[in-house]
Each structure stands twice: as structure tokens, then as C-alpha cells.
Design an enzyme around this catalytic site. Structure first.
Site, PDB file in Angstrom:
ATOM      1  N   HIS A 155      -4.677  -2.745 -29.654  1.00 42.60           N
ATOM      2  CA  HIS A 155      -4.929  -1.952 -31.116  1.00 42.60           C
ATOM      3  C   HIS A 155      -5.822  -0.877 -30.820  1.00 42.60           C
ATOM      4  O   HIS A 155      -6.817  -0.819 -30.311  1.00 42.60           O
ATOM      5  CB  HIS A 155      -5.390  -3.147 -32.202  1.00 42.60           C
ATOM      6  CG  HIS A 155      -6.667  -3.808 -31.824  1.00 42.60           C
ATOM      7  ND1 HIS A 155      -7.730  -3.216 -32.173  1.00 42.60           N
ATOM      8  CD2 HIS A 155      -7.012  -4.825 -31.184  1.00 42.60           C
ATOM      9  CE1 HIS A 155      -8.842  -4.204 -31.970  1.00 42.60           C
ATOM     10  NE2 HIS A 155      -8.334  -5.254 -31.319  1.00 42.60           N
ATOM     11  N   ASP A 191     -12.879  -3.637 -27.105  1.00 38.40           N
ATOM     12  CA  ASP A 191     -11.959  -4.215 -28.045  1.00 38.40           C
ATOM     13  C   ASP A 191     -11.458  -3.058 -29.300  1.00 38.40           C
ATOM     14  O   ASP A 191     -12.210  -2.819 -30.149  1.00 38.40           O
ATOM     15  CB  ASP A 191     -12.630  -5.210 -28.940  1.00 38.40           C
ATOM     16  CG  ASP A 191     -11.877  -6.005 -29.975  1.00 38.40           C
ATOM     17  OD1 ASP A 191     -10.620  -5.965 -30.088  1.00 38.40           O
ATOM     18  OD2 ASP A 191     -12.511  -6.687 -30.784  1.00 38.40           O
ATOM     19  N   GLU A 198      -5.980  -4.104 -36.456  1.00 38.10           N
ATOM     20  CA  GLU A 198      -5.873  -5.320 -35.885  1.00 38.10           C
ATOM     21  C   GLU A 198      -7.113  -6.128 -36.576  1.00 38.10           C
ATOM     22  O   GLU A 198      -7.033  -7.210 -37.094  1.00 38.10           O
ATOM     23  CB  GLU A 198      -5.707  -5.351 -34.501  1.00 38.10           C
ATOM     24  CG  GLU A 198      -5.834  -6.796 -34.211  1.00 38.10           C
ATOM     25  CD  GLU A 198      -6.876  -7.903 -34.026  1.00 38.10           C
ATOM     26  OE1 GLU A 198      -6.693  -9.041 -33.780  1.00 38.10           O
ATOM     27  OE2 GLU A 198      -7.949  -7.162 -33.859  1.00 38.10           O
ATOM     28  N   GLU A 199      -8.139  -5.535 -36.684  1.00 35.08           N
ATOM     29  CA  GLU A 199      -9.363  -6.205 -37.064  1.00 35.08           C
ATOM     30  C   GLU A 199      -9.587  -6.583 -38.199  1.00 35.08           C
ATOM     31  O   GLU A 199     -10.095  -7.874 -38.489  1.00 35.08           O
ATOM     32  CB  GLU A 199     -10.696  -5.276 -36.495  1.00 35.08           C
ATOM     33  CG  GLU A 199     -10.711  -4.598 -35.051  1.00 35.08           C
ATOM     34  CD  GLU A 199     -11.240  -6.173 -34.144  1.00 35.08           C
ATOM     35  OE1 GLU A 199     -11.133  -7.101 -34.595  1.00 35.08           O
ATOM     36  OE2 GLU A 199     -11.356  -5.763 -32.897  1.00 35.08           O
ATOM     37  N   ASP A 255      -5.644  -7.574 -25.466  1.00 33.73           N
ATOM     38  CA  ASP A 255      -6.581  -7.705 -26.427  1.00 33.73           C
ATOM     39  C   ASP A 255      -7.775  -8.582 -25.995  1.00 33.73           C
ATOM     40  O   ASP A 255      -8.390  -9.430 -26.789  1.00 33.73           O
ATOM     41  CB  ASP A 255      -6.068  -7.822 -27.825  1.00 33.73           C
ATOM     42  CG  ASP A 255      -7.174  -7.694 -29.002  1.00 33.73           C
ATOM     43  OD1 ASP A 255      -8.168  -6.879 -28.695  1.00 33.73           O
ATOM     44  OD2 ASP A 255      -7.014  -8.098 -30.017  1.00 33.73           O
TER      45      ASP A 255
HETATM   46 ZN   LIG Z   1      -9.235  -6.808 -30.804  1.00 40.97          ZN
END
Ligand SMILES: [Zn+2]
Length: 466
Positions: free
Chosen positions: A280, A292, A326-327, A354
């Protein structure tokens, strides 16, 4: 000397016989591992001579900073990825529009006011509402678990509930971050604090998503550090009156446009069949989103560049994707599914990275047993870099929507020892990643994606009930 000569001569003869046998053997009888061993070795050797993955991730994360959905930094990063993918010669480079939620942290703070004054480093949880303008000053009630809160609910009314839950696993402990505000509100609390979800702390707060529930009042929610959560717990145990002032101005704006960003190597024989992989592109609004999940996007991207550089053009298309949001919404994964509904059956596999781009160990897989056996064969080609362990039960949040429609899914597994030390903090920056380990991730992703995209037969699918 003579013995050696004799044995190498007979070895050469044996090899010639084997080659002759292999040459007359039908392709279908040749194992996938044998068929792709030479290609896999070339990919791995080339990947390990290359540190562009680390450099590109450093450039991306330092040029734009963190990339929360709805921010100009995220869209500028996506524009930059599109421009660079075009420069790299990827095909069908594009952004596919997705509407994303926009949460704004604003100014925020937490102060211990009793038994003494002290600033408490904190991060509001993504999705939280604000406190009233003057903040909330209230006594704190510390619990270790949901069940402790339930059994002592009467003591929580009118207070700030702090969940001081020790880290066991991310999946288990993250429940306090995700559902703590609802549980605290059910007990009549005025705000929720959670101990940051991490096994190791240098007094750094960790943010992350949280949820409300329509059945209960919305209260502000924030994370404090492990050290401070434990200290407040001990103060309470000693009979001290623990009082905190929490001030947050977080708010949610209307949804805004973002994009899933992607580029391809178009398949030579079956361009409509696709192996999709990536990570992501969005991050939280702290740190620089290096592990991340900028790293997940970059290793897939570099894997495609590497195949291109080696002249390895697979039968099927390989598509690298940076999913958005995504988060704090998952809209990228859902949007990808919606945009590609018509060709979901042509997606032969989806791979997500991820979990950070530390030393790779292999993949976890969800799909048919026949496909699992093929992937285990491919895994043997990654054993030389200790990245060949294929285990069951994998996927990821961005590929989950298409996996639910029957697409076999793989998650890249890496050494996860340190990932949650930095996860969702100001410390998620490039220096924690190692260029060699990232190159190993590139090799691992490239070998897997290439072979699955090139195999004569598509990866067998499990029957799906829709
Ligand atoms: Zn992530």
C-alpha cells in the site's frame, strides 16, 4: 590426479546423458522447479548486486514524507511513482481513482496533572473525534483487559479508561486500539487511552485505526507510550489519584479522490491473465512510512524492473500495484476489486507485502492444495537465500477483497522481530531497513511472480462458492 580426472569425466558423461534425457522428456513431465531453476538463479544473482530498492525507497519517503489518505503528500507521491514507472519503461502505467476518507489529526496533547505534572507523549487514534475545545480533564481508571473493565465497569463511569494490555501478538493486542473506545464508552468513560501496541518501546507512541459503534457514544481515543501506561498503572496500584488532561482537535472531512497506482510487464502470450502484486502506498501521518508500507510497493516495483532488465518476459502480465488507503479505510483494495470485477477470473494470483521489508523467509498462501504444491516447488528455488518457506494461511488486507472472489493469495513473510517496534510511529524511517535485506525481498518477489506468470498452466484454483 588420475582418480579425479576419471570421476570428473564420468560425471560429465552422466550429465550429458541427463541432458539428453531432459531434452526428450515432454515439458509437462519436467517439474516447475527444474524448468525455472536457471531463471531463478539469474534473478537472485542480479537482485543481490543491486541496492536501488533501498535508494528508491529512501528517495520516495524523504522527498514527500508520510502519506496519509487525503493529503497532498500522498497524491504527490503517486504522481512521482507514475512518472518514475514511465521512465522505467513499465507499460500501462496509471492511477485508478478511488474515493478515500480524510481524517485530520490536528493539535493534540496529554498531560498528567495528578499526582504530579508531566507531559505524556501521545498520538490520537485514526478516526477519533476531538475532545471539547478545553480538553477533558478527568481521573484515570487503568485496566489490563476488556474482561477486567467489564468486571469493574462501575469504577469507569466519568473517567478516562486506560487499557494497559501487554503485547502478546499484534492481532490480539490491537483489539484494544481498535475497540477500546467502544468498550470504554459502554462503561460510561469520557475518553479512552491505550498502551501503544508494540513489544518494545523507547517511549514512542504508536497510532493506528480505531472504530466506533453506532450503539454507543463516541469518545476521543489516543495511544500513550508503554512506559507511561505502565507507570500510570503502578501509580493507581499504589493508591494515588491519577488525573490526566487530554486535548484533541481531530476531525473527519468529506471523502477525497486518491488513486491505486500501477504499472505492468504485459504478458507475451496471455496478456489478459494477470499476477498482481505490491503493497500500500498510503501510510499513517507520522514517520515516513518506509516499512509500512513504502517498502512493500518498492520491492514489487523493483522486482518488475529487474525482470525487465534481465529480458525475462513472462507469458502472463505482471502488474505491480500501490494500493491506496489501506491504513484507515481499505478503499484501495475494495476499489481495485470493483474496477477489475470483469477480469477477476483472469487474476491467476495476488501477492501482498505489508509486514516490512526485512530478511524474507517465504510466503504464506491461501488457495487450492494443488496450487500449494506448485508454490512449494517454487519455494525450493528460494531456499538458497533462505526465503523458500511456503506455509498455509496467507494474504493481506489489500488483496483480501479479490481473494474473497477466488483469487489465490500470497503474503510475503519476513523476519518480523522488529517490525512492530517502529510500526505507526515517528520512527518508521528508512535507516531501520537494510539494503541487502531489501534486495533479498526483491529477489523473492521477482522469482515468485515471474514463475507463476510464466508457467505453462495457470496456477490451479480452488472451487469457489459465490
Ligand atoms: Zn501496512
Amino acid at each position: 590426479m588420475t582418480m579425479q580426472f576419471r570421476s570428473s569425466a564420468s560425471a560429465a558423461l552422466a550429465a550429458a546423458v541427463l541432458l539428453a534425457v531432459a531434452a526428450v522428456q515432454p515439458l509437462s513431465a519436467q517439474s516447475i522447479a527444474d524448468r525455472y531453476r536457471a531463471d531463478a538463479n539469474r534473478i537472485i544473482d542480479a537482485a543481490l548486486k543491486d541496492s536501488t530498492a533501498w535508494n528508491r525507497l529512501a528517495e520516495m519517503t524523504e522527498k514527500f514524507g508520510n502519506r496519509l489518505s487525503g493529503t497532498p503528500a500522498l497524491e504527490q507521491t503517486i504522481d512521482w511513482v507514475i512518472a518514475k514507472m514511465k521512465e522505467d519503461g513499465l507499460q500501462n502505467v496509471r492511477g485508478e481513482r478511488v474515493m478515500v476518507p480524510v481524517w485530520v489529526r490536528g493539535a493534540e496533547s496529554a498531560q498528567l496533572v495528578s499526582p504530579r505534572a508531566q507531559n505524556l507523549p501521545m498520538l490520537g487514534l485514526g478516526g477519533s473525534i476531538a475532545t471539547p475545545p478545553g480538553g477533558i480533564t478527568a481521573d484515570v481508571f487503568v485496566v489490563s483487559s476488556f474482561s477486567e473493565l467489564t468486571s469493574k465497569a462501575a469504577q469507569a463511569a466519568g473517567k478516562i479508561v486506560l487499557f494497559d494490555a501487554p503485547f502478546t501478538s499484534y492481532g490480539e493486542t490491537v483489539q484494544y486500539r481498535a475497540r477500546g473506545a467502544v468498550a470504554a464508552a459502554q462503561a460510561g468513560a469520557v475518553a479512552a487511552l491505550v498502551r501503544s501496541v508494540t513489544p518494545f518501546s523507547m517511549r514512542t507512541p504508536h497510532t493506528g485505526g480505531m472504530f466506533y459503534d453506532s450503539t454507543v457514544r463516541r469518545i476521543p481515543a489516543a495511544a500513550i507510550t508503554v512506559e507511561d501506561a505502565q507507570m500510570l498503572h503502578r501509580l493507581q496500584d499504589r493508591g494515588e489519584r491519577v488525573r490526566v488532561k487530554l486535548m484533541m482537535t481531530a476531525h473527519t472531512l468529506p471523502d477525497a479522490p486518491s488513486r491505486n497506482v500501477m504499472g505492468e510487464i504485459v504478458g507475451a502470450e496471455k496478456p489478459g491473465e494477470v499476477v498482481v502484486f505490491g503493497g500500500h502506498i498510503d501510510s499513517w501521518d507520522v514517520g515516513r512510512g518506509a516499512m509500512d508500507d513504502g517498502g512493500g510497493v518498492v520491492v514489487a516495483w523493483e522486482a518488475v524492473k529487474l525482470l525487465q532488465r534481465l529480458g525475462l518476459k513472462p507469458r502472463r502480465t505482471i502488474r505491480v500495484v500501490g494500493w491506496t488507503n489501506e491504513e484507515n479505510g481499505g478503499r484501495g483494495g475494495q476499489g481495485y476489486r470493483d474496477a477489475h470485477k470483469a477480469d477477476i477470473d483472469k487474476h491467476v494470483m495476488a501477492i501482498e507485502s505489508d509486514g516490512g521489508v526485512f530478511k524474507p523467509q517465504g510466503f504464506s498462501f491461501t488457495g487450492s492444495d494443488a496450487a500449494f504444491d506448485v508454490l512449494k516447488q517454487i519455494g525450493t528455488l528460494l531456499d538458497r537465500i533462505e526465503a523458500g518457506a511456503i506455509v498455509k494461511g496467507g494474504g493481506g488486507s489489500d488483496i483480501a477483497p479479490i481473494m474473497a472472489l477466488g483469487v489465490p493469495g500470497l503474503g510475503l513473510n519476513v523476519d518480523g522481530t522488529k517490525y512492530f517496534w517502529y510500526h505507526h510511529t515517528e520512527a518508521d524511517t528508512i535507516e531501520k531497513l537494510d539494503a541487502h535485506e531489501m534486495a533479498l525481498c526483491v529477489a523473492t518477489m521477482a522469482v515468485m511472480a515471474y514463475i507463476v506468470a510464466d508457467m505453462p498452466d495457470p496456477l490451479p484454483r480452488a472451487p469457489v462458492t459465490r
